[in-house]
Design an enzyme around this catalytic site. Structure first.
Site, PDB file in Angstrom:
ATOM      1  N   HIS A 267       0.840  -1.212   0.000  1.00  0.00           N
ATOM      2  CA  HIS A 267       0.000   0.000   0.000  1.00  0.00           C
ATOM      3  C   HIS A 267       0.877   1.266   0.000  1.00  0.00           C
ATOM      4  O   HIS A 267       0.705   2.150  -0.846  1.00  0.00           O
ATOM      5  CB  HIS A 267      -0.912  -0.021   1.239  1.00  0.00           C
ATOM      6  CG  HIS A 267      -1.824   1.155   1.363  1.00  0.00           C
ATOM      7  ND1 HIS A 267      -3.146   1.114   0.962  1.00  0.00           N
ATOM      8  CD2 HIS A 267      -1.618   2.423   1.819  1.00  0.00           C
ATOM      9  CE1 HIS A 267      -3.701   2.294   1.189  1.00  0.00           C
ATOM     10  NE2 HIS A 267      -2.796   3.111   1.698  1.00  0.00           N
ATOM     11  N   GLU A 268       1.797   1.324   0.935  1.00  0.00           N
ATOM     12  CA  GLU A 268       2.626   2.535   1.038  1.00  0.00           C
ATOM     13  C   GLU A 268       3.530   2.682  -0.192  1.00  0.00           C
ATOM     14  O   GLU A 268       3.766   3.794  -0.659  1.00  0.00           O
ATOM     15  CB  GLU A 268       3.454   2.526   2.324  1.00  0.00           C
ATOM     16  CG  GLU A 268       2.619   2.510   3.625  1.00  0.00           C
ATOM     17  CD  GLU A 268       1.554   3.595   3.712  1.00  0.00           C
ATOM     18  OE1 GLU A 268       1.753   4.688   3.154  1.00  0.00           O
ATOM     19  OE2 GLU A 268       0.494   3.331   4.337  1.00  0.00           O
ATOM     20  N   HIS A 271       1.638   4.484  -2.791  1.00  0.00           N
ATOM     21  CA  HIS A 271       1.668   5.943  -2.596  1.00  0.00           C
ATOM     22  C   HIS A 271       3.015   6.508  -3.085  1.00  0.00           C
ATOM     23  O   HIS A 271       3.067   7.536  -3.758  1.00  0.00           O
ATOM     24  CB  HIS A 271       1.541   6.284  -1.105  1.00  0.00           C
ATOM     25  CG  HIS A 271       0.142   6.218  -0.557  1.00  0.00           C
ATOM     26  ND1 HIS A 271      -0.890   6.972  -1.066  1.00  0.00           N
ATOM     27  CD2 HIS A 271      -0.395   5.511   0.474  1.00  0.00           C
ATOM     28  CE1 HIS A 271      -2.006   6.728  -0.366  1.00  0.00           C
ATOM     29  NE2 HIS A 271      -1.732   5.837   0.568  1.00  0.00           N
ATOM     30  N   GLU A 297      -4.925   7.648  -2.814  1.00  0.00           N
ATOM     31  CA  GLU A 297      -5.424   6.371  -2.300  1.00  0.00           C
ATOM     32  C   GLU A 297      -5.771   5.430  -3.462  1.00  0.00           C
ATOM     33  O   GLU A 297      -5.694   4.214  -3.325  1.00  0.00           O
ATOM     34  CB  GLU A 297      -6.635   6.658  -1.408  1.00  0.00           C
ATOM     35  CG  GLU A 297      -6.912   5.645  -0.341  1.00  0.00           C
ATOM     36  CD  GLU A 297      -5.804   5.427   0.694  1.00  0.00           C
ATOM     37  OE1 GLU A 297      -4.865   6.230   0.795  1.00  0.00           O
ATOM     38  OE2 GLU A 297      -5.886   4.406   1.394  1.00  0.00           O
TER      39      GLU A 297
HETATM   40 CO    CO Z   1      -3.140   5.214   2.080  1.00  0.00          CO
END
Ligand code: CO
Length: 503
Positions: A267-268, A271, A297
């Protein structure tokens, strides 16, 4: 607006960027390695830097350039090229918001948010709602004053939301979220009556050091540039930009539940790939960052859920993971891992929620904070309103406020209007993914072979490189040829969970 004006803005902007990145370094250190005795001075260091940024952004030079302008549509941009147009618009938006707030309000907000946040930590630990509400009741009027200062057409909620998702309004969220709620509930019903998924092999003992070894190996194939970033451990995973060429991520490991650490890394990294992919042209300017929280997101969730929780991903990753955890995963197939990491189970805590119920967690928070901002409920009503809505949406009532209304940090920081961006991220993501596959063909085989370059190149070209040049709404239109449409996300969920639950 002349060339000379833009040059002046860029000089100031470059310093604001340096101050902002310096402030990120201090923030990153505070979340990772700072000795606890130094927190007090750190908060003063950070507050000094935000004061300096405020001064630069609202300096006399900037004021004279935007003198007499009452709104974005009064900016005279006709003679400018698209990049300069986008630049001036974005700078003006930042300026307008900062200038609308008195320095007294900025100071008070920051002071009261810092108190409320530290009290919230204690309140959540001791399950003491009154402790939290005593301070939150002082913070909320300041947040409302901020909304009034920004100004709005329909609801003060719109003014707050605009900080996180430019151009979005509470009424457009209502019309997006209402059908999603119904369709997600229908899907949950189908899942509930299907045979349940076994994920017990993911809940064995997984030592952190080995998890780190297995997870960080994904960063390079994903395209995360370690020369422009690094991975550390923190209590709450996050991504932060310490410089145009320094985008760091953190994760945490749960030794008794493997997916938590793995999906935090993915997830990170999602980003971080967005930030690492922004065009060099926007370095040192306010365009050199992701355009909104929702679009951000969409990138993290695409890597985490659309790619990382797909069957092709498990065809790629299972063999590697089994070599690191041979005993825990003995006899477990690719398909079982795919089903295990996608198990649906309504639970109290948003950050631990599965991909289906997560949406209901966001809708719950959006409805409550909107009522709070529009003064239809008061702070003391929060626990009962929360519990009732949780029963209605998720079918479960939190056993205590720490597992209910006190679970998230956002409100204690004064960040109201933030939650919807998590669900918007899912919607943008599904729409982008559909468009990408319509151009590249099915991505399954690439993912199965661990070749993520086709995906990253498409995202770079169509989304990342633009930074903040386009607002989220404009970007969606530009990339997909239509405005935000939740049908793509709903059909993604239905197709996926048919495969997970075999119905
Ligand atoms: Co996030």
């Amino acid at each position: 607006m002349t060339e000379k004006d833009i040059k002046k803005l860029k000089e100031i902007d470059s310093e604001i960027n340096l101050l902002s990145h310096t402030s990120s370094i201090l923030g990153w250190d505070q979340e990772t390695y700072i000795p606890s005795g130094s927190i007090e001075e750190r908060s003063r260091q950070l507050s000094l830097l935000s004061g300096l940024m405020h001064d630069r952004l609202t300096s006399d030079t900037v004021k004279s350039i935007f003198n007499g302008i009452q709104g974005e549509n009064e900016l005279s941009l006709d003679s400018l090229n698209d990049t300069d147009k986008g630049y001036v618009r974005k700078f003006y938006d930042n300026f307008r918001k900062q200038a609308a707030l008195s320095s007294e309000l900025v100071r008070e907000l920051s002071r009261q948010a810092s108190i409320t946040q530290s009290v919230w930590i204690e309140a959540r630990k001791t399950d003491d709602f009154k402790l939290f509400s005593g301070q939150f009741e002082k913070l909320l009027p300041l947040v409302l004053e901020k909304a009034d200062s920004y100004g709005y057409k329909e609801s003060p909620y719109d003014a707050l939301l605009d900080e996180y998702e430019k151009g979005m309004t509470a009424s457009s969220l209502d019309s997006l979220f209402t059908p999603i709620e119904k369709k997600v509930r229908d899907l949950l019903g189908e899942i509930g009556s299907a045979p349940q998924v076994d994920d017990s092999f993911l809940r064995k003992n997984y030592p952190s050091s080995l998890q780190g070894e297995a997870g960080s190996k994904l960063l390079s194939p994903m395209g995360y540039d370690m020369n422009r970033g690094r991975l550390d451990v923190s209590a709450h995973p996050f991504t932060t930009k310490l410089g145009f060429d320094d985008i760091r991520i953190t994760t945490r490991y749960d030794e008794n539940y493997y997916p938590s650490g793995l999906y935090s890394i993915i997830h990170e990294a999602g980003h971080a790939l967005y930030e690492q992919g922004i065009s060099e042209e926007f370095k040192d300017t306010c365009l050199g960052e992701g355009t909104s929280l929702g679009i951000h997101e969409s990138q993290s969730r695409m890597w985490e859920n659309f790619i990382g929780r797909s069957l092709p991903f498990w065809k790629y990753f299972t063999k590697h993971l089994k070599s690191v955890f041979p005993e825990n995963l003995a006899g477990v197939s690719e398909k079982e891992l795919f089903r295990g990491v996608n198990r649906v189970n309504p639970s109290f805590i948003r950050v631990e929620a599965d991909e289906v119920t997560y949406n209901l967690h966001v809708i719950l928070r959006f409805r409550i904070e909107k009522e709070l901002i529009e003064k239809n409920i008061s702070v003391k009503d929060l626990p009962s309103v929360w519990n009732e809505l949780s029963r209605d949406l998720l079918g479960i009532t939190p056993d205590c406020n720490s597992n209910g209304v006190l679970q998230d940090v956002h409100w204690s920081m004064g960040a109201l209007g933030y939650f919807p961006t998590y669900l918007l991220g899912n919607l943008y993501c599904a729409q982008f993914y559909r468009k990408m596959e319509s151009e590249t063909g099915s991505l399954d085989t690439f993912i199965e072979y661990g070749d993520f370059s086709v995906i990253l190149n498409w995202l770079r070209k169509n989304i990342h490189s633009y930074g903040s040049l386009y607002s989220p709404g404009e970007l969606v239109e530009k990339v997909t040829g239509e405005s935000l449409n939740s049908d793509y996300f709903i059909s993604y969920l239905n197709n996926k969970y048919k495969k997970v639950y075999n119905f």
